[in-house]
Design a protein around this motif. Structure first.
Motif, PDB file in Angstrom:
ATOM      1  N   HIS A 199      24.929 -90.002  88.732  1.00 31.58           N
ATOM      2  CA  HIS A 199      25.065 -91.090  87.756  1.00 31.58           C
ATOM      3  C   HIS A 199      25.585 -92.345  88.110  1.00 31.58           C
ATOM      4  CE1 HIS A 199      23.894 -88.185  84.600  1.00 31.58           C
ATOM      5  NE2 HIS A 199      24.459 -87.296  85.194  1.00 31.58           N
TER       6      HIS A 199
ATOM      7  N   GLU B 130      30.457 -89.994  89.512  1.00 31.55           N
ATOM      8  CA  GLU B 130      30.164 -89.037  88.179  1.00 31.55           C
ATOM      9  C   GLU B 130      28.661 -88.310  88.632  1.00 31.55           C
ATOM     10  OE1 GLU B 130      29.368 -88.928  83.535  1.00 31.55           O
ATOM     11  OE2 GLU B 130      30.422 -90.669  84.361  1.00 31.55           O
TER      12      GLU B 130
ATOM     13  N   THR C 129      26.073 -84.574  87.621  1.00 27.48           N
ATOM     14  CA  THR C 129      26.254 -83.403  87.082  1.00 27.48           C
ATOM     15  C   THR C 129      24.977 -82.642  87.730  1.00 27.48           C
ATOM     16  OG1 THR C 129      24.447 -84.473  85.692  1.00 27.48           O
ATOM     17  CG2 THR C 129      26.688 -84.292  84.731  1.00 27.48           C
TER      18      THR C 129
END
Length: 420
Positions: A316, A325, A327
């Motif tokens: 991200h 960041e 995921t």
């Protein structure tokens, strides 16, 4: 060229599959007798509750949750056919879907897509076009066909036959009558060996029993390192990895305080290696030392290491505080969850120890007429409970039934065999 091996270790209580790349442990997939592999399984479920757009399900022996249920409304008590998308973890329910993605030897069906695509690893333009045409008319409604890299050297007729077989499986699942009881398996989970073949299609596969193959390739030592909090890199970098309920945090220490371009690329590749090996998923926050001119090389190298993998993380970008960041979709438990006791750091949990005892016993007690194993009470309880079928299998191989005697005060990892 990358050299990969798949090592399959079978024992009474578990099957372990290690993917080795250039002599280094890349992934470890484990199926235990007490934790059957469910990832990819299509199963009949019953709706137990519907709340805030989520359906809570009974999958037959374990709980599941279906998010953002679309299509026809569902109600409590209804039966659904669902596919397990992620195993349950840390007491949380397994994630499931009503879209079915199925894998064959050469092709995969992907729900929600249309048409046909061919793996980018097949680079010959003529072969790509021939393979695409071979399966172009076979994709069912609501699913697309991906021709995988394993089809690169296969005849078009073989690829088409594999595609038809996978489509037939999908149609059988879709044709489910709705009368089967909860827990009925409509399409089996592929299991760790099949998953390893999907992950490393060109790897050489070797099989062994009772840990011998893993000992030959130092897999046990590599696993021990993968369970530690810290990772020391040869150029002075050090990673500190913390797994929590909410997120995974990775802190980076640099001995001399400088992050050069070369170090940044190596760091990104190592971060990707550790995330994959440890099965880290969900939210991952990486605290990279302030080096704005080269920090994007970390993110680029990280993303490149997952190129083409189906469960690749999403990068991200950088937060205002300079944290990267990321995921990643959750599929399997982390190695720490599977192997260790969360209340005692990297100490092995009771199930890990019990599986190791059963794996080591055939070699260690052959000369004993009446073997007696002294172990922690929780390990002895597993031998009489969920791992009883594995203990019976070991007894059959030995020609005698071992006794597992609990010793108060022993830690799970402490055990010995009387008379050895």
């Amino acid at each position: 060229m990358t050299a990969r091996k798949i090592l399959v270790d079978r024992s009474a209580a578990e099957t372990r599959v290690a993917i080795i790349e250039d002599g280094r442990l890349r992934e470890l997939l484990v199926e235990r007798l007490s934790r059957p592999w469910r990832l990819g399984q299509v199963v009949v479920a019953r709706v137990t509750a519907v709340r805030r757009g989520q359906c809570f399900l009974d999958l037959g022996g374990c709980a599941g949750v279906l998010e953002r249920a679309g299509g026809n409304p569902v109600h409590e008590g209804a039966s659904l056919a669902v596919q397990v998308r992620s195993e349950g973890w840390r007491g949380k329910a397994a994630r499931v879907s009503t879209g079915f993605g199925l894998d064959g030897e050469l092709v995969s069906l992907v729900p929600g897509r249309t048409g046909t695509s061919v793996s980018r690893r097949i680079v010959d333009a003529g072969q790509r076009e021939r393979l695409r045409r071979a399966v172009a008319d076979l994709a069912p409604d609501g699913a697309g066909i991906i021709v995988r890299a394993t089809a690169g050297n296969r005849r078009c007729a073989e690829v088409a036959a594999d595609a038809r077989a996978v489509v037939d499986r999908l149609l059988r699942v879709r044709g489910w009558s709705g009368e089967d009881p909860v827990g009925t398996v409509l399409d089996s989970a592929p299991g760790p060996v099949a998953r390893s073949r999907l992950r490393a299609p060109s790897a050489i596969l070797r099989e062994g029993r009772d840990g011998k193959l893993f000992d030959d390739f130092d897999v046990e030592d590599a696993l021990e390192l993968a369970l530690r909090r810290t990772v020391a890199m040869p150029d002075g970098l050090r990673l500190v990895i913390e797994e929590t309920e909410a997120l995974n945090a990775i802190d980076i220490d640099i001995a001399d305080g400088a992050l050069t371009a070369g170090r940044a690329a190596a760091l990104g590749a190592e971060l990707a290696w550790q995330v994959r090996l440890r099965q880290l998923a969900g939210l991952i926050m990486i605290d990279v030392p302030r080096a704005r001119r080269v920090r994007d090389r970390v993110a680029d190298a990280f993303a490149a290491a997952f190129d083409g993998e189906p469960d690749a993380p999403v990068v991200h970008g950088w937060t205002r505080t300079g944290v990267l960041e990321i995921t990643r979709p959750r599929g399997l438990p982390t190695l720490n969850e599977l192997y260790t006791d969360p209340d005692h750091g990297v100490r092995p949990n009771s199930e890990t120890v019990a599986c190791d005892v059963l794996r080591r016993m055939p070699d260690r007690v052959r000369t004993l007429a009446h073997p007696r194993v002294r172990c922690a009470p929780e390990v002895a309880a597993l031998m009489a409970g969920s791992l009883r079928p594995a203990a019976v299998e070991v007894a059959r191989r030995l020609g005698c039934e071992p006794r597992f005697e609990a010793v108060s005060g022993l830690a799970p990892g402490e055990w010995w065999i009387d008379g050895e």
